[in-house]
Design a protein around this motif. Structure first.
Motif, PDB file in Angstrom:
ATOM      1  N   ASN A   1       0.099 -39.058  10.735  1.00  0.00           N
ATOM      2  CA  ASN A   1       1.039 -39.263  11.829  1.00  0.00           C
ATOM      3  C   ASN A   1       2.316 -39.840  11.237  1.00  0.00           C
ATOM      4  N   LEU A   2       3.321 -40.036  12.040  1.00  0.00           N
ATOM      5  CA  LEU A   2       4.562 -40.662  11.580  1.00  0.00           C
ATOM      6  C   LEU A   2       4.998 -41.638  12.658  1.00  0.00           C
TER       7      LEU A   2
ATOM      8  N   ARG B   1       4.838 -31.808  10.198  1.00  0.00           N
ATOM      9  CA  ARG B   1       3.912 -30.717   9.884  1.00  0.00           C
ATOM     10  C   ARG B   1       2.987 -31.154   8.758  1.00  0.00           C
ATOM     11  N   HIS B   2       1.671 -30.945   8.974  1.00  0.00           N
ATOM     12  CA  HIS B   2       0.656 -31.254   7.955  1.00  0.00           C
ATOM     13  C   HIS B   2       0.427 -29.976   7.150  1.00  0.00           C
TER      14      HIS B   2
ATOM     15  N   GLY C   1      -4.301 -32.776  11.914  1.00  0.00           N
ATOM     16  CA  GLY C   1      -5.016 -32.341  10.724  1.00  0.00           C
ATOM     17  C   GLY C   1      -4.259 -31.248  10.005  1.00  0.00           C
ATOM     18  N   GLY C   2      -4.874 -30.724   8.932  1.00  0.00           N
ATOM     19  CA  GLY C   2      -4.236 -29.707   8.109  1.00  0.00           C
ATOM     20  C   GLY C   2      -3.798 -28.475   8.875  1.00  0.00           C
ATOM     21  N   LYS C   3      -2.627 -27.956   8.490  1.00  0.00           N
ATOM     22  CA  LYS C   3      -2.032 -26.750   9.074  1.00  0.00           C
ATOM     23  C   LYS C   3      -1.630 -26.924  10.544  1.00  0.00           C
TER      24      LYS C   3
ATOM     25  N   ARG D   1      -8.327 -33.636  10.681  1.00  0.00           N
ATOM     26  CA  ARG D   1      -7.737 -34.826  11.309  1.00  0.00           C
ATOM     27  C   ARG D   1      -8.557 -36.084  11.053  1.00  0.00           C
ATOM     28  N   GLU D   2      -9.892 -35.979  11.132  1.00  0.00           N
ATOM     29  CA  GLU D   2     -10.746 -37.160  11.021  1.00  0.00           C
ATOM     30  C   GLU D   2     -10.817 -37.707   9.597  1.00  0.00           C
TER      31      GLU D   2
END
Length: 226
Positions: free
Chosen positions: A145-146, A132-133, A186-188, A139-140
């Motif tokens: 990622n993991l 979870r971000h 990306g966020g959220k 995202r850009e």
């Protein structure tokens, strides 16, 4: 007596000449009537030809771009007890896993993971990894990622990740060192991936990292097995 005969001859000649003139007049008028009819016949034939052409073109216009029902995709069909067909929507449910087979990781805008050590139980049928971000960056710009990889030539792997680009979630393609990887988010946002513990080779050192450009320096951790 001679004068009488002469007058009769002139009268007969006059009558004969008049008959011929009237006959020629009738013939001429009939010819004129036929000539007059010719254009009308020609126009009639043209009109009939136009009608036929219009009838032949009509179906082509009606068949323009409308698709048939056979061209449309359909759902699978099954028959019930009455013999009637019905559409079936199949829903794939995730297998319920024990809590120790689920791993939750958070990542923020400060380029840090919420854990530094990832514990994997080898007896799990599958491992469900959720990332979870918690930040705000898109995202850009600041995506995360993991990726779980063999701890071998990491710098080379990161270079391949940059070549893969964001369209491939910065995951090196066809690299045997990669065991599992999430999507770039990306966020959220959150993402999830499942993998088998059987993919890990005994005696090999594994780590998890964020392969987004310049994130791996601070976003990494060690993988241990139980």
């Amino acid at each position: 007596m001679k004068i009488s005969i002469l007058l009769q001859a002139v009268l007969v000649a006059f009558i004969i000449t008049g008959c011929r003139c009237s006959g020629n007049g009738d013939l001429g008028s009939s010819k004129n009537k036929e000539v007059g009819k010719a254009p009308e016949v020609e126009r009639t034939l043209q009109d009939q030809s136009t009608v036929k052409q219009g009838e032949e073109k009509a179906p082509a216009e009606s068949q323009a771009t409308t698709g048939s029902e056979e061209d449309k995709p359909s759902l699978p069909m099954e028959r019930d007890g009455s013999g009637k067909s019905k559409k079936v929507v199949k829903v794939v449910k995730k297998v319920d896993l024990p809590e120790y087979c689920k791993i939750n990781v958070q990542a923020d805008d400060g380029q840090k993971f919420s854990l530094s050590v990832m514990k994997i139980v080898r007896t799990c049928p599958k491992i469900r990894l959720t990332l979870r971000h918690t930040g705000e960056k898109p995202r850009e710009v600041g995506g995360h990622n993991l990726v779980i990889v063999e701890n071998s030539r990491i710098e080379d792997l990161l270079e391949k990740a940059i070549v893969a680009g964001s369209i491939n979630h910065y995951i090196p393609r066809n690299d045997g060192r990669v065991v599992a990887a999430t999507n770039l988010i990306g966020g959220k946002k959150s993402t999830q991936v499942e993998f088998s513990p059987k993919h890990f080779v005994s005696g090999v050192d594994y780590i998890f990292i964020d392969t987004f450009p310049d994130h791996a320096a601070t976003m990494r951790g060690k993988v241990v097995f139980e």
